[in-house]
Design a protein around this motif. Structure first.
Motif, PDB file in Angstrom:
ATOM      1  N   GLU A  55      -6.089   3.549   5.534  1.00 20.20           N
ATOM      2  CA  GLU A  55      -6.789   4.654   4.872  1.00 20.20           C
ATOM      3  C   GLU A  55      -8.167   4.288   4.341  1.00 20.20           C
ATOM      4  OE1 GLU A  55      -3.807   3.526   4.009  1.00 20.20           O
ATOM      5  OE2 GLU A  55      -2.350   5.101   4.487  1.00 20.20           O
ATOM      6  N   HIS A  82     -11.130  12.386   6.315  1.00 15.53           N
ATOM      7  CA  HIS A  82      -9.782  12.842   6.643  1.00 15.53           C
ATOM      8  C   HIS A  82      -9.193  13.398   5.351  1.00 15.53           C
ATOM      9  CE1 HIS A  82      -5.647  12.553   8.491  1.00 15.53           C
ATOM     10  NE2 HIS A  82      -5.339  12.535   7.208  1.00 15.53           N
ATOM     11  N   ALA A  99      -5.174  14.064  -0.351  1.00 16.72           N
ATOM     12  CA  ALA A  99      -5.573  12.682  -0.082  1.00 16.72           C
ATOM     13  C   ALA A  99      -6.867  12.704   0.730  1.00 16.72           C
ATOM     14  CB  ALA A  99      -4.477  11.933   0.677  1.00 16.72           C
ATOM     15  N   GLU A 112       0.828  -1.205   0.000  1.00 14.69           N
ATOM     16  CA  GLU A 112       0.000   0.000   0.000  1.00 14.69           C
ATOM     17  C   GLU A 112       0.865   1.258   0.000  1.00 14.69           C
ATOM     18  OE1 GLU A 112      -3.689  -2.085   2.496  1.00 14.69           O
ATOM     19  OE2 GLU A 112      -2.317  -0.681   3.489  1.00 14.69           O
ATOM     20  N   ASP A 114      -9.852  16.283  10.103  1.00 14.42           N
ATOM     21  CA  ASP A 114     -11.023  15.413  10.076  1.00 14.42           C
ATOM     22  C   ASP A 114     -12.290  16.249  10.121  1.00 14.42           C
ATOM     23  OD1 ASP A 114      -9.379  13.216  10.065  1.00 14.42           O
ATOM     24  OD2 ASP A 114      -9.628  12.765  12.195  1.00 14.42           O
ATOM     25  N   GLY A 127     -11.444   1.413   6.403  1.00 15.02           N
ATOM     26  CA  GLY A 127     -10.102   1.432   6.964  1.00 15.02           C
ATOM     27  C   GLY A 127     -10.139   1.591   8.464  1.00 15.02           C
ATOM     28  N   LEU A 129      -9.093   5.020  -0.454  1.00 16.75           N
ATOM     29  CA  LEU A 129      -8.217   6.197  -0.512  1.00 16.75           C
ATOM     30  C   LEU A 129      -8.244   6.796  -1.909  1.00 16.75           C
ATOM     31  CD1 LEU A 129      -5.876   8.055   0.471  1.00 16.75           C
ATOM     32  CD2 LEU A 129      -4.309   6.187  -0.135  1.00 16.75           C
ATOM     33  N   LEU A 158      -9.368  10.148   2.842  1.00 19.29           N
ATOM     34  CA  LEU A 158      -9.343   8.834   3.476  1.00 19.29           C
ATOM     35  C   LEU A 158     -10.730   8.427   3.968  1.00 19.29           C
ATOM     36  CD1 LEU A 158      -6.365   9.886   3.528  1.00 19.29           C
ATOM     37  CD2 LEU A 158      -6.076   8.625   5.675  1.00 19.29           C
ATOM     38  N   HIS A 159     -10.900   7.094   4.130  1.00 19.67           N
ATOM     39  CA  HIS A 159     -12.069   6.466   4.761  1.00 19.67           C
ATOM     40  C   HIS A 159     -13.352   6.609   3.941  1.00 19.67           C
ATOM     41  CE1 HIS A 159      -9.220   6.341   7.997  1.00 19.67           C
ATOM     42  NE2 HIS A 159      -9.316   7.626   8.274  1.00 19.67           N
TER      43      HIS A 159
END
Length: 287
Positions: free
Chosen positions: A213, A264, A228, A134, A185, A256, A216, A230-231
């Motif tokens: 992540e 995020h 980026a 990853e 966040d 993740g 992602l 995330l989640h």
């Protein structure tokens, strides 16, 4: 009726110009020094848009080469742990160098000190192998050069809502610092649309959730700047796709390593992690 001719009048002598009124000599013109223009906060986690001095052929930032657009514009940024000074140096086509020393102001990060030792989790060899793969994908994505122009734009928030985690926040367990929070966040329900904060090109879209992540998504905004997300619960774009500012790119989730639904969002310029709050400005009211 005949108009009589006017009597001739002797011309008045022109006044001798004083030194301050005299036309500039070539030597005086050569003394004008080209200069940098910079816009943005010179602080840890901040980013600056700049214009290089006219005639710049090569630009460095703390000794590292920085690309300059044809119109002279460039981007630099300061890591969360940047030192108190930095130096820009422009080399001009006539051989001169123009230097600009920058004083980087420190930030007061949210530090939570915990007396107990940091909890250790047991991970398997299989997890380590998966994680290594990853990380390779993330590093390869960040190395891509797409020519995106989003770095020039005013960034918008990809989603509005309650900020539940600040950039730079860190826990210290028994005197041992853990990794700091590398993004910001925003707590919103699963399925809330996520928008592109600026123009960019998709450089990673994880169809299979990453171990930490989750789903992602990464966008390159050009000049070494990338986002980026995330989640995510869903990714609506594909690698190589050109994205416009404000375009829907996915939806909030908790894939993740996440304890609840949130986005995020992290920003990175080359190796420097930067604060989205300084790039997008104060959080507007949730829509």
């Amino acid at each position: 009726m005949k108009v009589p001719a006017a009597e001739p009048v002797a011309p008045s002598p022109l006044p001798t110009p004083t030194p301050s009124e005299a036309a500039p000599t070539p030597a005086a013109t050569q003394q004008i020094q080209p200069h940098f223009t910079l816009t943005g906060p010179i602080t840890q986690g901040g980013a600056l848009l700049g214009t290089a001095p006219e005639g710049t052929t090569f630009l460095t930032f703390d000794g590292e080469s920085i690309p300059v657009a044809p119109d002279g514009r460039f981007l630099i940024a300061f890591d969360r742990d940047a030192g108190d000074s930095a130096t820009l140096v422009a080399r001009l086509r006539d051989g001169r160098e123009i230097r600009k020393e920058l004083t980087v102001s420190p930030r007061a990060w949210r530090i939570e000190r915990i007396d107990s030792l940091r909890p250790r989790s047991q991970v398997s060899d299989a997890w380590r192998r998966r994680r290594a793969g990853e990380i390779e994908q993330i590093v390869a994505a960040r190395a891509m050069q797409t020519g995106a122009e989003g770095w020039r734009q005013d960034f918008l928030w990809p989603v509005t809502g309650r900020i539940s985690g600040l950039f730079g926040a860190q826990r210290v367990y028994g005197g041992e610092p853990a990794s700091y929070h590398s993004g910001i966040d925003i707590a919103r329900p699963s399925g809330t649309p996520v928008l592109a904060p600026a123009d960019g090109v998709v450089i990673l879209a994880a169809e299979q959730p990453f171990s930490l992540e989750g789903h992602l998504l990464m966008l390159d905004h050009g000049m070494g700047l990338n986002s980026a997300f995330l989640h995510l619960s869903r990714i609506d774009v594909k690698v190589g796709e050109h994205i416009r500012r404000g375009q829907r790119v996915g939806a909030i989730g908790q894939s993740g390593s996440a304890t609840g639904p949130h986005l995020h969002w992290s920003l990175k310029w080359n190796d420097a992690r930067i604060d989205p709050l300084l790039i997008a400005g104060p959080m507007p009211a949730a829509q």
